[in-house]
Design an enzyme around this catalytic site. Structure first.
Site, PDB file in Angstrom:
ATOM      1  N   HIS A 256     -31.615  30.575  49.260  1.00 57.20           N
ATOM      2  CA  HIS A 256     -31.932  31.619  47.738  1.00 57.20           C
ATOM      3  C   HIS A 256     -31.408  31.301  46.498  1.00 57.20           C
ATOM      4  CE1 HIS A 256     -29.179  34.217  48.955  1.00 57.20           C
ATOM      5  NE2 HIS A 256     -29.870  34.769  47.454  1.00 57.20           N
ATOM      6  N   ASP A 257     -30.252  30.405  46.670  1.00 51.79           N
ATOM      7  CA  ASP A 257     -28.870  30.164  45.259  1.00 51.79           C
ATOM      8  C   ASP A 257     -28.718  28.167  45.071  1.00 51.79           C
ATOM      9  OD1 ASP A 257     -28.505  32.476  45.700  1.00 51.79           O
ATOM     10  OD2 ASP A 257     -26.625  32.831  47.159  1.00 51.79           O
TER      11      ASP A 257
ATOM     12  N   ASP B 272     -30.419  42.434  53.960  1.00 48.44           N
ATOM     13  CA  ASP B 272     -29.547  41.921  53.548  1.00 48.44           C
ATOM     14  C   ASP B 272     -28.579  42.644  53.020  1.00 48.44           C
ATOM     15  OD1 ASP B 272     -28.365  40.469  51.739  1.00 48.44           O
ATOM     16  OD2 ASP B 272     -29.453  39.025  51.499  1.00 48.44           O
TER      17      ASP B 272
ATOM     18  N   ASP C 102     -23.230  40.104  52.053  1.00 49.29           N
ATOM     19  CA  ASP C 102     -23.563  38.977  50.326  1.00 49.29           C
ATOM     20  C   ASP C 102     -22.423  39.608  50.110  1.00 49.29           C
ATOM     21  OD1 ASP C 102     -24.887  38.795  48.261  1.00 49.29           O
ATOM     22  OD2 ASP C 102     -24.204  40.371  47.390  1.00 49.29           O
TER      23      ASP C 102
ATOM     24  N   GLU D 108     -21.714  36.121  53.799  1.00 48.22           N
ATOM     25  CA  GLU D 108     -21.551  35.080  53.223  1.00 48.22           C
ATOM     26  C   GLU D 108     -19.912  34.965  52.429  1.00 48.22           C
ATOM     27  OE1 GLU D 108     -24.102  33.792  48.955  1.00 48.22           O
ATOM     28  OE2 GLU D 108     -23.185  35.791  48.978  1.00 48.22           O
TER      29      GLU D 108
ATOM     30  N   ASP E  88     -51.128  41.126  42.734  1.00 48.06           N
ATOM     31  CA  ASP E  88     -50.551  41.094  41.805  1.00 48.06           C
ATOM     32  C   ASP E  88     -49.172  40.560  41.149  1.00 48.06           C
ATOM     33  OD1 ASP E  88     -47.971  41.292  43.054  1.00 48.06           O
ATOM     34  OD2 ASP E  88     -47.272  44.030  42.776  1.00 48.06           O
TER      35      ASP E  88
HETATM   36  C1  GLC Z   1     -24.907  36.347  46.964  1.00 49.01           C
HETATM   37  C2  GLC Z   1     -26.316  36.012  47.015  1.00 49.01           C
HETATM   38  C3  GLC Z   1     -26.353  36.183  45.226  1.00 49.01           C
HETATM   39  C4  GLC Z   1     -26.255  37.035  44.126  1.00 49.01           C
HETATM   40  C5  GLC Z   1     -25.021  37.017  44.083  1.00 49.01           C
HETATM   41  C6  GLC Z   1     -24.711  38.868  44.158  1.00 49.01           C
HETATM   42  O1  GLC Z   1     -24.618  34.745  45.761  1.00 49.01           O
HETATM   43  O2  GLC Z   1     -26.667  35.052  47.286  1.00 49.01           O
HETATM   44  O3  GLC Z   1     -28.278  35.762  44.760  1.00 49.01           O
HETATM   45  O4  GLC Z   1     -26.446  36.850  42.809  1.00 49.01           O
HETATM   46  O5  GLC Z   1     -24.081  37.382  45.516  1.00 49.01           O
HETATM   47  O6  GLC Z   1     -24.990  39.682  44.811  1.00 49.01           O
HETATM   48 CA    CA Z   2     -47.585  42.365  45.769  1.00 50.52          CA
END
Ligand code: GLC
Ligand code: CA
Length: 545
Positions: free
Chosen positions: A319-320, A98, A200, A253, A25
């Site tokens: 990922h940011d 997470d 987070d 984080e 998908d």
């Molecule tokens: C953290 C995450 C990010 C997200 C933000 C709000 O910084 O790493 O990807 O957009 O928090 O949750």
């Molecule tokens: Ca999939």
């Protein structure tokens, strides 16, 4: 020195939507991840951190959770999650989830119910009457994603606070019920066999006051909620009630964290924190503006944290962020050498290393750069439209968005040279980076000189050499482009030397006369003895005799 699992093992971060799609998908899923466990075991990682896999309407791709106790149907089911945990365990891999609890999704049941003023959930969020007869937000705070941090809901007649998108309302941690609910969530997953949480934006959950903030170019109001005393208290509570009751790890984080607060966060609160100083050395005022990168800055920053904190969470990507070779290496001529040099930084500093999916392949940012019709991250549209509104030429606006475009790190994992890089048999939800024919896992697994093969060797070395896992960190004073340090443990000692730049640099005599044998280097057959210069990005891990 306690030898907890997370000290001797490396973490691999997966952003599930883009890792591996099992059912065609176009969206990565849990069964896709399960199918790649052998790949990860072979690489030598011991822990997987999964970016959010909970139910979510995806305004912020999972960082807006609408049900903490279920799996996003796009990714699979709770049974798939159980089986992933079990399959990982068979291969000696533990899974960290997470934890996004600064805010929920606006579609979370709590938030929906909170719109009734007489509901107990009303006090789960920051609902307030605005200024000037309710015509303006309660204060001047701005959101991390741009615009006011408050949204008015006519049917409630009040505003609610969101430090991120309007679809991410902030929880009010002053309410003891919120703490109780979160503890329930933590136990639910820990009892299912997960190994802990990446927490987070965990250093901003406690809003000390809702007074106006000092006006800033980026995010007004932070002085009222970043790293407040109450924040530490809550984490101590979570630690005492839950974390300390399990064999688990936690990493926070923590944007803008300083050493003092980092030490507190890692003392009976969390195991580790992500600091962000080195992510800002090539930025100017706003994340859209880049500034020339100076290797010396990276070194100074990493050394400061190595010396200042007993155990760091080391990372160069997530990922940011845009891809690290683009920032601290050379995406062109010295792609391979610089990728290996950065691996050496990541895996030989003291602390737990965090590898972001594809980093081990030397994956790069999107080229040609993303255009507005291709943007997937909601922030991009906001930034692009705002720049255009202020009459930035289109081409410049595109470039500025590119500088901080999170979609760069979110392109599909490049597995092989087949169509869509082997990520899916369908149409991927986001464009695959066209460089996948050259940069992909299959090709790199077959090539002993690849970046991935280097990661694999270095991960194995880190695991078996206690100097690299548990050893102390002792910086060596050198010129700016060279980064060098000793790691020593119980009478044994390793020396790590790196050229952080693409230029040939002179080695100080004290280093090249050191009696040391090379354990690993990013140039073939290179030796350190009587070597007066380092080539572009050349790096060594050596054993001192
Ligand atoms: C953290 C995450 C990010 C997200 C933000 C709000 O910084 O790493 O990807 O957009 O928090 O949750
Ligand atoms: Ca999939």
């Amino acid at each position: 020195m306690d030898k907890k699992y997370f000290r001797s093992n490396a973490v691999y971060q997966i952003w599930p939507r883009s890792f591996c799609d099992s059912n065609g998908d176009g969206i990565g899923d849990l069964n896709g991840i399960a199918s790649k466990l052998d790949y990860l075991a072979d690489l030598g990682i011991g822990i997987i951190w999964l970016s959010p896999v909970y139910r979510s309407p995806n305004f912020d791709y999972g960082y807006d959770i609408s049900d903490y106790l279920s799996i996003n149907p796009e990714f699979g089911t709770l049974a798939d999650m159980d089986s992933l945990i079990a399959e990982a365990k068979k291969r000696g891999i533990r899974i960290v989830m997470d934890l996004v609890v600064n805010h929920t999704s606006s579609e979370h049941r709590w938030f929906v119910l909170s719109k009734q003023k007489d509901s107990p959930y009303h006090a789960f969020y920051y609902w307030r009457v605005g200024k000037n007869g309710n015509s303006e937000p309660p204060n001047n705070w701005t959101s991390n994603f741009g615009g006011s941090a408050w949204t008015f809901v006519p049917e409630v007649g009040e505003w609610y606070l969101h430090l991120f998108a309007p679809e991410q309302p902030d929880l009010d941690w002053h309410n003891p019920e919120v703490i109780r609910e979160v503890e329930r969530i933590l136990r639910f997953w820990l009892d299912r066999g997960i190994y802990g949480f990446r927490c987070d934006v965990i250093n901003q959950i406690w809003k000390e006051s809702l007074d106006d903030g000092k006006k800033k170019a980026y995010v007004t109001g932070q002085e009222h909620y970043l790293m407040k005393e109450g924040n530490h208290k809550i984490l101590q509570t979570l630690n005492k009630d839950v974390f300390s009751q399990y064999d688990c790890m936690t990493v926070g984080e923590t944007y803008d964290v300083d050493l003092l607060n980092a030490r507190r966060f890692t003392d009976h609160e969390l195991d580790m924190v992500f600091q962000f100083e080195h992510m800002n050395i090539d930025k100017f005022v706003l994340p859209i503006f880049d500034k020339k990168y100076h290797p010396r800055k990276l070194k100074e920053c990493l050394f400061k944290w190595q010396k200042g904190l007993d155990w760091n969470a080391n990372y160069l990507e997530n990922h940011d962020q845009t891809r690290s070779i683009e920032r601290f290496g050379d995406a062109g001529k010295h792609w391979r050498e610089s990728g290996k040099m950065l691996a050496t930084v990541l895996l030989t500093l003291r602390g737990t290393p965090y590898i972001y999916m594809g980093e081990e392949l030397g994956m790069l940012d999107m080229k040609p750069i993303f255009t507005p019709d291709e943007y997937k991250d909601g922030v991009d549209h906001y930034v692009y439209d705002t720049l255009r509104k202020f009459h930035f030429p289109a081409k410049l606006a595109l470039k500025l968005v590119h500088n901080c475009n999170r979609d760069n790190a979110r392109t599909p994992m490049q597995w092989d040279a087949s169509k869509e890089a082997g990520f899916t048999t369908g149409t991927p939800w986001i464009k695959v980076n066209p460089n996948y024919e050259k940069i992909n896992a299959k090709a790199e697994e077959a090539d002993p000189e690849s970046i991935r093969s280097f990661y694999k060797r270095l991960l194995a070395l880190r695991k078996k050499d206690p100097c690299l896992t548990y050893g102390s960190f002792e910086p060596i004073c050198t010129s700016g482009r060279i980064m060098a340090y000793y790691r020593s443990y119980e009478g044994a000692m390793d020396l790590i030397v790196m050229n952080l730049s693409g230029r040939k640099v002179r080695l100080p005599k004290a280093l090249y006369t050191e009696k040391a044998s090379v354990l690993l280097s990013n140039y073939k057959g290179a030796a350190l003895a009587f070597k007066k210069h380092l080539r572009a990005y050349e790096s060594f891990v050596c054993k001192i005799h």
